[in-house]
Write a protein that holds these residues in place. Structure first.
Motif, PDB file in Angstrom:
ATOM      1  N   LEU A  55      -9.375  64.210 -15.498  1.00 11.93           N
ATOM      2  CA  LEU A  55      -9.566  62.829 -15.715  1.00 11.93           C
ATOM      3  C   LEU A  55      -9.411  62.131 -16.932  1.00 11.93           C
ATOM      4  O   LEU A  55      -8.866  61.078 -17.177  1.00 11.93           O
ATOM      5  N   ALA A  56      -9.622  62.966 -17.895  1.00  7.34           N
ATOM      6  CA  ALA A  56      -9.203  62.656 -19.517  1.00  7.34           C
ATOM      7  C   ALA A  56      -7.566  62.292 -19.664  1.00  7.34           C
ATOM      8  O   ALA A  56      -7.323  61.676 -20.552  1.00  7.34           O
ATOM      9  N   GLY A  57      -6.813  62.977 -18.777  1.00 10.84           N
ATOM     10  CA  GLY A  57      -5.416  62.813 -18.798  1.00 10.84           C
ATOM     11  C   GLY A  57      -4.697  61.773 -17.824  1.00 10.84           C
ATOM     12  O   GLY A  57      -3.735  61.566 -17.909  1.00 10.84           O
ATOM     13  N   ASP A  58      -5.728  61.152 -17.112  1.00 13.18           N
ATOM     14  CA  ASP A  58      -5.335  60.527 -15.917  1.00 13.18           C
ATOM     15  C   ASP A  58      -5.061  58.965 -16.486  1.00 13.18           C
ATOM     16  O   ASP A  58      -5.913  58.186 -16.829  1.00 13.18           O
ATOM     17  N   ARG A  59      -3.692  58.576 -16.691  1.00 15.88           N
ATOM     18  CA  ARG A  59      -3.323  57.459 -17.302  1.00 15.88           C
ATOM     19  C   ARG A  59      -3.888  56.117 -16.442  1.00 15.88           C
ATOM     20  O   ARG A  59      -3.592  54.908 -16.894  1.00 15.88           O
ATOM     21  N   THR A  60      -4.081  56.316 -15.258  1.00 12.97           N
ATOM     22  CA  THR A  60      -4.689  55.299 -14.337  1.00 12.97           C
ATOM     23  C   THR A  60      -5.986  54.615 -14.617  1.00 12.97           C
ATOM     24  O   THR A  60      -6.253  53.463 -14.469  1.00 12.97           O
ATOM     25  N   LEU A  61      -6.957  55.494 -15.311  1.00  6.91           N
ATOM     26  CA  LEU A  61      -7.959  55.102 -15.776  1.00  6.91           C
ATOM     27  C   LEU A  61      -8.176  54.265 -16.878  1.00  6.91           C
ATOM     28  O   LEU A  61      -7.217  54.493 -18.132  1.00  6.91           O
ATOM     29  N   PRO A  62      -9.282  53.296 -17.253  1.00 11.46           N
ATOM     30  CA  PRO A  62      -9.303  52.837 -18.463  1.00 11.46           C
ATOM     31  C   PRO A  62      -9.344  53.438 -19.628  1.00 11.46           C
ATOM     32  O   PRO A  62      -9.879  54.492 -19.604  1.00 11.46           O
ATOM     33  N   ARG A  63      -8.858  52.949 -20.836  1.00  9.41           N
ATOM     34  CA  ARG A  63      -8.908  53.888 -22.058  1.00  9.41           C
ATOM     35  C   ARG A  63      -9.848  54.191 -22.607  1.00  9.41           C
ATOM     36  O   ARG A  63     -10.357  55.299 -22.750  1.00  9.41           O
ATOM     37  N   GLY A  64     -10.985  53.372 -22.297  1.00 12.09           N
ATOM     38  CA  GLY A  64     -12.158  53.799 -22.864  1.00 12.09           C
ATOM     39  C   GLY A  64     -12.902  55.026 -21.966  1.00 12.09           C
ATOM     40  O   GLY A  64     -13.733  55.687 -22.911  1.00 12.09           O
ATOM     41  N   VAL A  65     -12.594  55.029 -20.850  1.00  9.11           N
ATOM     42  CA  VAL A  65     -13.270  56.110 -19.870  1.00  9.11           C
ATOM     43  C   VAL A  65     -12.425  57.403 -20.367  1.00  9.11           C
ATOM     44  O   VAL A  65     -13.024  58.523 -20.477  1.00  9.11           O
ATOM     45  N   ARG A  66     -11.008  57.346 -20.472  1.00  6.67           N
ATOM     46  CA  ARG A  66     -10.592  58.570 -21.155  1.00  6.67           C
ATOM     47  C   ARG A  66     -10.794  59.000 -22.507  1.00  6.67           C
ATOM     48  O   ARG A  66     -11.007  60.220 -22.725  1.00  6.67           O
ATOM     49  N   ILE A  67     -11.267  58.159 -23.435  1.00 17.25           N
ATOM     50  CA  ILE A  67     -11.649  58.550 -24.709  1.00 17.25           C
ATOM     51  C   ILE A  67     -13.137  59.120 -24.416  1.00 17.25           C
ATOM     52  O   ILE A  67     -13.118  60.389 -25.166  1.00 17.25           O
ATOM     53  N   ARG A  68     -13.980  58.490 -23.736  1.00 21.16           N
ATOM     54  CA  ARG A  68     -15.287  59.283 -23.602  1.00 21.16           C
ATOM     55  C   ARG A  68     -15.321  60.537 -23.108  1.00 21.16           C
ATOM     56  O   ARG A  68     -15.829  61.419 -23.297  1.00 21.16           O
ATOM     57  N   LEU A  69     -14.179  60.743 -22.060  1.00 20.03           N
ATOM     58  CA  LEU A  69     -13.940  61.975 -21.364  1.00 20.03           C
ATOM     59  C   LEU A  69     -13.487  63.164 -22.425  1.00 20.03           C
ATOM     60  O   LEU A  69     -13.770  64.149 -22.383  1.00 20.03           O
ATOM     61  N   GLY A  70     -12.620  62.390 -23.477  1.00 26.21           N
ATOM     62  CA  GLY A  70     -11.994  63.382 -24.387  1.00 26.21           C
ATOM     63  C   GLY A  70     -12.939  63.826 -25.313  1.00 26.21           C
ATOM     64  O   GLY A  70     -13.027  64.813 -25.884  1.00 26.21           O
ATOM     65  N   LEU A  71     -14.140  62.776 -25.727  1.00 20.57           N
ATOM     66  CA  LEU A  71     -15.179  63.241 -26.697  1.00 20.57           C
ATOM     67  C   LEU A  71     -15.852  64.232 -25.892  1.00 20.57           C
ATOM     68  O   LEU A  71     -16.738  65.147 -26.615  1.00 20.57           O
ATOM     69  N   LEU A  72     -16.131  64.006 -24.667  1.00 14.54           N
ATOM     70  CA  LEU A  72     -17.050  65.161 -23.811  1.00 14.54           C
ATOM     71  C   LEU A  72     -16.386  66.377 -24.050  1.00 14.54           C
ATOM     72  O   LEU A  72     -17.140  67.431 -24.139  1.00 14.54           O
ATOM     73  N   LEU A  73     -15.214  66.654 -23.647  1.00 19.85           N
ATOM     74  CA  LEU A  73     -14.534  67.791 -23.920  1.00 19.85           C
ATOM     75  C   LEU A  73     -14.688  68.342 -25.081  1.00 19.85           C
ATOM     76  O   LEU A  73     -14.733  69.650 -25.331  1.00 19.85           O
ATOM     77  N   ALA A  74     -14.538  67.652 -26.327  1.00 24.69           N
ATOM     78  CA  ALA A  74     -14.476  68.192 -27.516  1.00 24.69           C
ATOM     79  C   ALA A  74     -15.926  68.637 -27.738  1.00 24.69           C
ATOM     80  O   ALA A  74     -15.996  69.667 -28.457  1.00 24.69           O
ATOM     81  N   TYR A  75     -16.866  67.693 -27.242  1.00 25.93           N
ATOM     82  CA  TYR A  75     -18.440  68.353 -27.676  1.00 25.93           C
ATOM     83  C   TYR A  75     -18.693  69.441 -26.769  1.00 25.93           C
ATOM     84  O   TYR A  75     -19.125  70.288 -27.413  1.00 25.93           O
ATOM     85  N   LEU A  76     -17.995  69.661 -25.667  1.00 23.78           N
ATOM     86  CA  LEU A  76     -18.420  71.070 -24.936  1.00 23.78           C
ATOM     87  C   LEU A  76     -17.519  72.170 -25.686  1.00 23.78           C
ATOM     88  O   LEU A  76     -17.955  73.387 -25.281  1.00 23.78           O
ATOM     89  N   ALA A  77     -16.446  71.873 -26.132  1.00 22.44           N
ATOM     90  CA  ALA A  77     -15.752  72.860 -26.914  1.00 22.44           C
ATOM     91  C   ALA A  77     -16.359  73.338 -28.331  1.00 22.44           C
ATOM     92  O   ALA A  77     -16.314  74.582 -28.707  1.00 22.44           O
TER      93      ALA A  77
END
Length: 137
Positions: A55-77
């Motif tokens: 989902l974080a890498g899906d370019r069809t999703l809005p940028r804000g959603v991808r950023i949120r998912l990227g931040l979530l992955l960083a938090y989990l890491a």
């Protein structure tokens, strides 16, 4: 003798962080999942991590959603948790609760079809994910 401005700033930031942490703790206590839900969530973990990455890498999703998912992955890491692991139940549940909140937000902005399209697991797994997170179309 007056306190230096940088000490006042440092103390203010520390107090603000403490207040935010306490508010998050209260929110997590209110949303505390049951033991059966945590067990089911643990079985879905590998597919869920692949889903978040897709989902974080899906370019069809809005940028804000991808950023949120990227931040979530960083938090989990990162090795630090919002709620320390030594606190019973909530210590391990905080990550699951945050993931659920971000997935619900993703569905609200991008739609359930985006989550279904990127789901790497089985239909039964997706049904379990939908049940655990309350994902609805």
């Amino acid at each position: 003798m007056t306190m230096a401005w940088w000490w006042q700033t440092l103390i203010s930031v520390g107090v603000a962080l403490l207040v935010v942490w306490l508010a998050a703790l209260v929110a997590l206590l209110v949303a505390k999942p049951g033991k059966a839900q945590l067990t089911e969530a643990l079985r879905l973990l590998p597919d869920l991590l692949r889903l978040l990455t897709r989902l974080a890498g899906d370019r069809t999703l809005p940028r804000g959603v991808r950023i949120r998912l990227g931040l979530l992955l960083a938090y989990l890491a990162i090795p630090f948790d919002l709620i320390p692991d030594f606190i019973p139940v909530l210590g391990y549940a905080d990550d699951a609760i945050i993931v659920v909140a971000v997935l619900r937000s993703t569905v609200r902005r991008a739609g359930l079809d985006a989550v279904r399209r990127n789901w790497p697991g089985t239909e039964d797994g997706f049904a379990a994910l939908s049940r655990l997170t309350g994902l609805r179309g």
